[in-house]
Design a protein around this motif. Structure first.
Motif: not given
Length: 189
Positions: A68, A72-73, A76, A79-80, A155, A159-160
């Motif tokens: 995870t 995410l890195r 991100e 995703l934001s 989402i 964020r997830l």
């Protein structure tokens, strides 16, 4: 062809949606009115968008690995930009798998690996015909099919939206792994 090749970057793409004409205000204006706003930027922010990125996980030892933080890195920034949507993760391999499970106690990862090794026999006494790539290859294919190669995660607000104790695992089923590629596709608003 050029547009298709552009999908493999990490750029966000607006979707074009055509709706049948109908009487009354557009759905985006109704949503904006319900939210107490009347700006045209609401219509633009409600447009569906896409982003896609391939994440490479370095070779891992056999077992289940919490990935995870790495995922995410890597996503991100894209995703934001999503208020609401879905993240689809697709592993491009047949001897590893993805699953969502415990993100806190690594004993769960070890116990899952123990279970998989007990339920799927390996070695000379195993009944498998496919042995060209080694004695761990066919068991790896079976384990991969058991967990699967794809996940879908909601989402919410950039964020997830997973549970407190949930994490994304890469399960490596081979003794001598190679780097693993995961195609992550984000879709939403």
């Amino acid at each position: 062809m050029q547009a298709a090749s552009a999908l493999f970057g990490s750029t966000t793409y607006p979707a074009i949606i055509r709706l049948k004409p109908r009487k009354g205000p557009s759905p985006a204006i109704v949503v904006a009115a319900a939210a107490g706003t009347t700006s045209t930027s609401t219509t633009e922010s409600m447009a569906a968008k896409w982003a896609q990125k391939t994440v490479v996980i370095p070779p891992q030892r056999r077992g289940c690995h919490l990935i995870t933080p790495k995922i995410l890195r890597e996503i991100e920034q894209d995703l934001s930009g999503f208020k609401c949507g879905l993240a689809h993760l697709f592993l491009q391999h047949t001897s590893a798998s993805l699953t969502i499970n415990e993100n806190y106690d690594s004993d769960v990862q070890d116990d899952t690996e123990t279970f998989l090794n007990r339920i799927v026999p390996e070695g000379r006494s195993a009944p498998w015909k496919h042995t060209l790539e080694g004695p761990d290859d066919m068991p790896a294919h079976i384990k991969s099919s058991m967990f699967g190669c794809a996940l879908t995660v909601p989402i919410t607000d950039g964020r997830l939206n997973m549970g407190t104790w949930q994490g994304i695992w890469l399960c490596e089923h081979r003794d001598h792994a190679t780097p693993r590629k995961i195609v992550i596709t984000l879709n939403g608003m």
